[in-house]
Scaffold this motif. Structure first.
Motif, PDB file in Angstrom:
ATOM      1  N   LYS A   1     -11.004 -18.347 -51.748  1.00 49.54           N
ATOM      2  CA  LYS A   1      -9.593 -18.384 -51.363  1.00 49.54           C
ATOM      3  C   LYS A   1      -8.707 -17.789 -52.457  1.00 49.54           C
ATOM      4  CE  LYS A   1      -9.924 -20.430 -47.325  1.00 49.54           C
ATOM      5  NZ  LYS A   1      -9.505 -19.747 -46.074  1.00 49.54           N
ATOM      6  N   ALA A   2      -9.038 -18.086 -53.706  1.00 48.97           N
ATOM      7  CA  ALA A   2      -8.259 -17.538 -54.813  1.00 48.97           C
ATOM      8  C   ALA A   2      -8.394 -16.018 -54.875  1.00 48.97           C
ATOM      9  CB  ALA A   2      -8.710 -18.162 -56.131  1.00 48.97           C
TER      10      ALA A   2
ATOM     11  N   GLU B   1      -8.996 -14.030 -52.331  1.00 49.34           N
ATOM     12  CA  GLU B   1      -8.223 -13.489 -51.208  1.00 49.34           C
ATOM     13  C   GLU B   1      -6.728 -13.489 -51.530  1.00 49.34           C
ATOM     14  OE1 GLU B   1      -9.314 -15.971 -47.951  1.00 49.34           O
ATOM     15  OE2 GLU B   1     -11.326 -15.089 -47.740  1.00 49.34           O
ATOM     16  N   PHE B   2      -6.257 -14.573 -52.140  1.00 46.46           N
ATOM     17  CA  PHE B   2      -4.842 -14.667 -52.504  1.00 46.46           C
ATOM     18  C   PHE B   2      -4.505 -13.650 -53.601  1.00 46.46           C
ATOM     19  CE2 PHE B   2      -1.337 -16.835 -54.880  1.00 46.46           C
ATOM     20  CZ  PHE B   2      -0.382 -16.758 -53.872  1.00 46.46           C
ATOM     21  N   HIS B   3      -5.422 -13.486 -54.529  1.00 44.67           N
ATOM     22  CA  HIS B   3      -5.246 -12.516 -55.612  1.00 44.67           C
ATOM     23  C   HIS B   3      -5.096 -11.107 -55.047  1.00 44.67           C
ATOM     24  CE1 HIS B   3      -6.903 -10.049 -59.105  1.00 44.67           C
ATOM     25  NE2 HIS B   3      -5.824 -10.608 -59.600  1.00 44.67           N
ATOM     26  N   THR B   4      -5.914 -10.773 -54.073  1.00 46.04           N
ATOM     27  CA  THR B   4      -5.833  -9.462 -53.422  1.00 46.04           C
ATOM     28  C   THR B   4      -4.500  -9.305 -52.701  1.00 46.04           C
ATOM     29  OG1 THR B   4      -8.236  -9.394 -53.110  1.00 46.04           O
ATOM     30  CG2 THR B   4      -6.905  -7.935 -51.722  1.00 46.04           C
TER      31      THR B   4
ATOM     32  N   VAL C   1       2.974 -18.851 -57.874  1.00 39.64           N
ATOM     33  CA  VAL C   1       1.692 -18.175 -57.647  1.00 39.64           C
ATOM     34  C   VAL C   1       0.615 -18.767 -58.552  1.00 39.64           C
ATOM     35  CG1 VAL C   1       0.473 -15.972 -57.992  1.00 39.64           C
ATOM     36  CG2 VAL C   1       2.659 -16.023 -56.777  1.00 39.64           C
ATOM     37  N   THR C   2       0.965 -19.016 -59.806  1.00 38.60           N
ATOM     38  CA  THR C   2       0.012 -19.616 -60.742  1.00 38.60           C
ATOM     39  C   THR C   2      -0.433 -20.993 -60.268  1.00 38.60           C
ATOM     40  OG1 THR C   2       1.025 -18.421 -62.586  1.00 38.60           O
ATOM     41  CG2 THR C   2      -0.347 -20.313 -63.135  1.00 38.60           C
ATOM     42  N   SER C   3       0.499 -21.781 -59.758  1.00 38.14           N
ATOM     43  CA  SER C   3       0.157 -23.108 -59.232  1.00 38.14           C
ATOM     44  C   SER C   3      -0.842 -22.988 -58.088  1.00 38.14           C
ATOM     45  CB  SER C   3       1.418 -23.835 -58.748  1.00 38.14           C
ATOM     46  OG  SER C   3       2.284 -24.095 -59.823  1.00 38.14           O
ATOM     47  N   ASN C   4      -0.649 -21.966 -57.264  1.00 38.25           N
ATOM     48  CA  ASN C   4      -1.566 -21.781 -56.145  1.00 38.25           C
ATOM     49  C   ASN C   4      -2.973 -21.420 -56.633  1.00 38.25           C
ATOM     50  OD1 ASN C   4      -1.444 -21.826 -53.147  1.00 38.25           O
ATOM     51  ND2 ASN C   4      -2.316 -19.786 -53.369  1.00 38.25           N
ATOM     52  N   TYR C   5      -3.043 -20.552 -57.635  1.00 35.23           N
ATOM     53  CA  TYR C   5      -4.340 -20.236 -58.234  1.00 35.23           C
ATOM     54  C   TYR C   5      -4.997 -21.501 -58.792  1.00 35.23           C
ATOM     55  CZ  TYR C   5      -3.459 -15.145 -58.200  1.00 35.23           C
ATOM     56  OH  TYR C   5      -3.233 -13.837 -57.835  1.00 35.23           O
ATOM     57  N   ALA C   6      -4.199 -22.335 -59.477  1.00 32.01           N
ATOM     58  CA  ALA C   6      -4.738 -23.549 -60.088  1.00 32.01           C
ATOM     59  C   ALA C   6      -5.307 -24.501 -59.046  1.00 32.01           C
ATOM     60  CB  ALA C   6      -3.659 -24.247 -60.912  1.00 32.01           C
ATOM     61  N   ILE C   7      -4.624 -24.607 -57.910  1.00 29.72           N
ATOM     62  CA  ILE C   7      -5.109 -25.490 -56.842  1.00 29.72           C
ATOM     63  C   ILE C   7      -6.457 -25.013 -56.333  1.00 29.72           C
ATOM     64  CG2 ILE C   7      -4.681 -26.280 -54.477  1.00 29.72           C
ATOM     65  CD1 ILE C   7      -1.692 -26.306 -55.180  1.00 29.72           C
ATOM     66  N   TRP C   8      -6.571 -23.709 -56.063  1.00 32.82           N
ATOM     67  CA  TRP C   8      -7.831 -23.187 -55.529  1.00 32.82           C
ATOM     68  C   TRP C   8      -8.958 -23.216 -56.563  1.00 32.82           C
ATOM     69  CZ3 TRP C   8      -8.263 -23.528 -50.746  1.00 32.82           C
ATOM     70  CH2 TRP C   8      -7.313 -23.068 -49.830  1.00 32.82           C
TER      71      TRP C   8
ATOM     72  N   ALA D   1      -5.629 -30.365 -53.354  1.00 32.60           N
ATOM     73  CA  ALA D   1      -6.808 -29.627 -52.871  1.00 32.60           C
ATOM     74  C   ALA D   1      -6.912 -29.716 -51.347  1.00 32.60           C
ATOM     75  CB  ALA D   1      -8.072 -30.176 -53.525  1.00 32.60           C
ATOM     76  N   LYS D   2      -6.632 -30.895 -50.801  1.00 30.49           N
ATOM     77  CA  LYS D   2      -6.701 -31.070 -49.349  1.00 30.49           C
ATOM     78  C   LYS D   2      -5.628 -30.263 -48.621  1.00 30.49           C
ATOM     79  CE  LYS D   2      -8.608 -35.771 -49.562  1.00 30.49           C
ATOM     80  NZ  LYS D   2      -8.315 -37.215 -49.303  1.00 30.49           N
ATOM     81  N   LYS D   3      -4.480 -30.109 -49.284  1.00 25.66           N
ATOM     82  CA  LYS D   3      -3.342 -29.433 -48.649  1.00 25.66           C
ATOM     83  C   LYS D   3      -3.105 -28.052 -49.244  1.00 25.66           C
ATOM     84  CE  LYS D   3      -0.998 -33.781 -47.530  1.00 25.66           C
ATOM     85  NZ  LYS D   3      -2.068 -34.695 -47.997  1.00 25.66           N
ATOM     86  N   ALA D   4      -4.160 -27.456 -49.772  1.00 28.26           N
ATOM     87  CA  ALA D   4      -4.026 -26.162 -50.441  1.00 28.26           C
ATOM     88  C   ALA D   4      -3.490 -25.083 -49.512  1.00 28.26           C
ATOM     89  CB  ALA D   4      -5.375 -25.731 -51.020  1.00 28.26           C
ATOM     90  N   VAL D   5      -3.906 -25.106 -48.266  1.00 27.29           N
ATOM     91  CA  VAL D   5      -3.450 -24.095 -47.311  1.00 27.29           C
ATOM     92  C   VAL D   5      -1.944 -24.185 -47.115  1.00 27.29           C
ATOM     93  CG1 VAL D   5      -3.586 -23.315 -44.910  1.00 27.29           C
ATOM     94  CG2 VAL D   5      -5.673 -23.939 -46.135  1.00 27.29           C
ATOM     95  N   GLN D   6      -1.419 -25.418 -47.057  1.00 24.46           N
ATOM     96  CA  GLN D   6       0.022 -25.589 -46.891  1.00 24.46           C
ATOM     97  C   GLN D   6       0.779 -25.082 -48.121  1.00 24.46           C
ATOM     98  OE1 GLN D   6       1.447 -29.292 -45.182  1.00 24.46           O
ATOM     99  NE2 GLN D   6      -0.606 -29.811 -44.485  1.00 24.46           N
ATOM    100  N   HIS D   7       0.238 -25.332 -49.299  1.00 30.38           N
ATOM    101  CA  HIS D   7       0.877 -24.839 -50.515  1.00 30.38           C
ATOM    102  C   HIS D   7       0.938 -23.314 -50.495  1.00 30.38           C
ATOM    103  CE1 HIS D   7       1.339 -23.720 -54.768  1.00 30.38           C
ATOM    104  NE2 HIS D   7       1.960 -24.877 -54.901  1.00 30.38           N
ATOM    105  N   GLU D   8      -0.159 -22.690 -50.119  1.00 26.25           N
ATOM    106  CA  GLU D   8      -0.184 -21.228 -50.074  1.00 26.25           C
ATOM    107  C   GLU D   8       0.778 -20.684 -49.026  1.00 26.25           C
ATOM    108  OE1 GLU D   8      -3.518 -17.876 -49.113  1.00 26.25           O
ATOM    109  OE2 GLU D   8      -3.901 -19.228 -50.813  1.00 26.25           O
ATOM    110  N   THR D   9       0.901 -21.384 -47.906  1.00 24.53           N
ATOM    111  CA  THR D   9       1.847 -20.977 -46.863  1.00 24.53           C
ATOM    112  C   THR D   9       3.270 -20.944 -47.399  1.00 24.53           C
ATOM    113  OG1 THR D   9       0.448 -21.850 -45.079  1.00 24.53           O
ATOM    114  CG2 THR D   9       2.798 -21.580 -44.603  1.00 24.53           C
ATOM    115  N   VAL D  10       3.636 -21.969 -48.165  1.00 20.92           N
ATOM    116  CA  VAL D  10       4.976 -22.044 -48.740  1.00 20.92           C
ATOM    117  C   VAL D  10       5.184 -20.929 -49.768  1.00 20.92           C
ATOM    118  CG1 VAL D  10       6.475 -23.425 -50.237  1.00 20.92           C
ATOM    119  CG2 VAL D  10       5.331 -24.488 -48.288  1.00 20.92           C
TER     120      VAL D  10
END
Length: 341
Positions: free
Chosen positions: A284-285, A287-290, A264-271, A225-234
């Motif tokens: 955030k989810a 925005e990522f979904h869009t 992508v699913t992992s990123n949704y789960a984090i957010w 959760a703290k590093k969610a932005v980094q996960h999404e960047t990757v």
């Protein structure tokens, strides 16, 4: 030339490094182990050099300034002399009894880009050990991406960082490197080479033993959760890399779409589930979904049901707790297999 290079990126790993090295060293001279000491401030370098002195034909130590886990992967690839290249984290280890059989198999391989192997997770918090092994009719045979896609359901549980081993010359030929100064770059290592992979071998044996259940790990839900932005960047980098190399053939594209759908699913789960800030997570989810819908409509379609399920789960206060219990249970292997199909 060595048969296999294992790179061990290490930062302040004095508590774990000896166990990793003990699982590898002194058993087979066809192995090269490169410890990349990433600017540690504890006894990591001292321990590594002790093993280098004890096993001079196997262990090499590279002391460098801190650059993060990804920089260790990249430096290891640059220095490797083995025909094949694998990364093992400094707090993990290998299945020692399978080292010689796997090296024997590697010796017979020619023109192979990728090797997929089994792995185990070892949960230090509850003692649960889970084995993930790729069982299919094409084990120990050279296959192409068409055949791999045909057997996707048989091997999907073994397509993680811990399972992957690549030809060193192959990785260098595609000028491969992972992102530096971010977490979760190991996902790039497990996915992006398949954009270029032609020939694959699947070994059914477990080779990597992955230590989980530590609150300090990047895979810990709070840390995710703290590093969610980094996960999404990757994840976005992987999607952009994939898009930049299209077209690539039907089987390869379908395979990569499924792998990227998992990321992508992992990123949704984090957010949506792991982030304690529900309002931020939902925003955030969304925005990522869009972003996914606009840039990757096929992957958006593959992940839509999962997104909606996680969106519903986010309304429950204890969603993260239940998700965590599932992750740490023996039923997780079956859940993961169904979720990634």
């Amino acid at each position: 030339m060595k048969e296999l290079t294992i790179a061990i990126p290490s930062y302040n790993s004095e508590q774990f490094l000896a166990k990793a090295l003990d699982s590898m060293c002194g058993f087979d001279d066809r192995l090269e182990v490169i410890v990349i000491n990433d600017g540690s401030t504890d006894g990591t370098s001292k321990i590594a050099h002790e093993y280098e002195e004890k096993y001079p034909d196997i262990v090499r130590v590279i002391d460098k300034e801190n650059g993060g886990h990804g920089s260790g992967i990249n430096r290891g690839l640059k220095e490797a002399t083995g025909r094949f290249y694998k990364v093992v984290d400094s707090d993990d280890w290998i299945t020692t009894e399978n080292l010689k059989p796997i090296l024997d198999k590697m010796e017979t391989l020619e023109n192979i880009d990728t090797i997929i192997m089994g792995f185990k997770t070892v949960n230090i918090s509850n003692g649960v050990v889970l084995s993930y092994m790729p069982h299919c009719t094409c084990e120990n045979r050279v296959i192409d991406m068409i055949k791999l896609e045909e057997h996707y359901d048989d091997v999907s549980k073994c397509l993680d960082f811990h399972s992957m081993c690549f030809s060193t010359s192959f990785l260098r030929s595609i000028d491969f490197s992972v992102s530096e100064h971010v977490f979760y770059e190991d996902q790039e290592f497990a996915v992006l080479p398949f954009v270029h992979t032609d020939w694959i071998v699947i070994f059914p044996e477990t080779f990597y033993e992955y230590r989980i259940g530590d609150v300090n790990q990047s895979t810990n839900f709070k840390n995710q959760a703290k590093k969610a932005v980094q996960h999404e960047t990757v994840v976005k980098k992987m999607l952009e890399y994939y898009a930049a190399h299209k077209p690539m053939g039907i089987a390869r594209e379908k395979f990569l779409q499924r792998r990227l759908a998992t990321a992508v699913t992992s990123n949704y789960a984090i957010w949506l589930v792991k982030n304690p800030n529900k309002a931020e997570g939902k925003q955030k989810a969304t925005e990522f979904h869009t972003y996914i819908q606009e840039t990757q409509p096929t992957i958006a379609k593959l992940t839509e049901k999962r997104y909606n399920l996680l969106l519903k789960a986010s309304h429950f206060k204890k969603a993260a707790s239940y998700y965590g219990k599932l992750y740490n249970s023996k039923t997780y292997a079956k859940f993961k297999e169904k979720w990634t199909k």
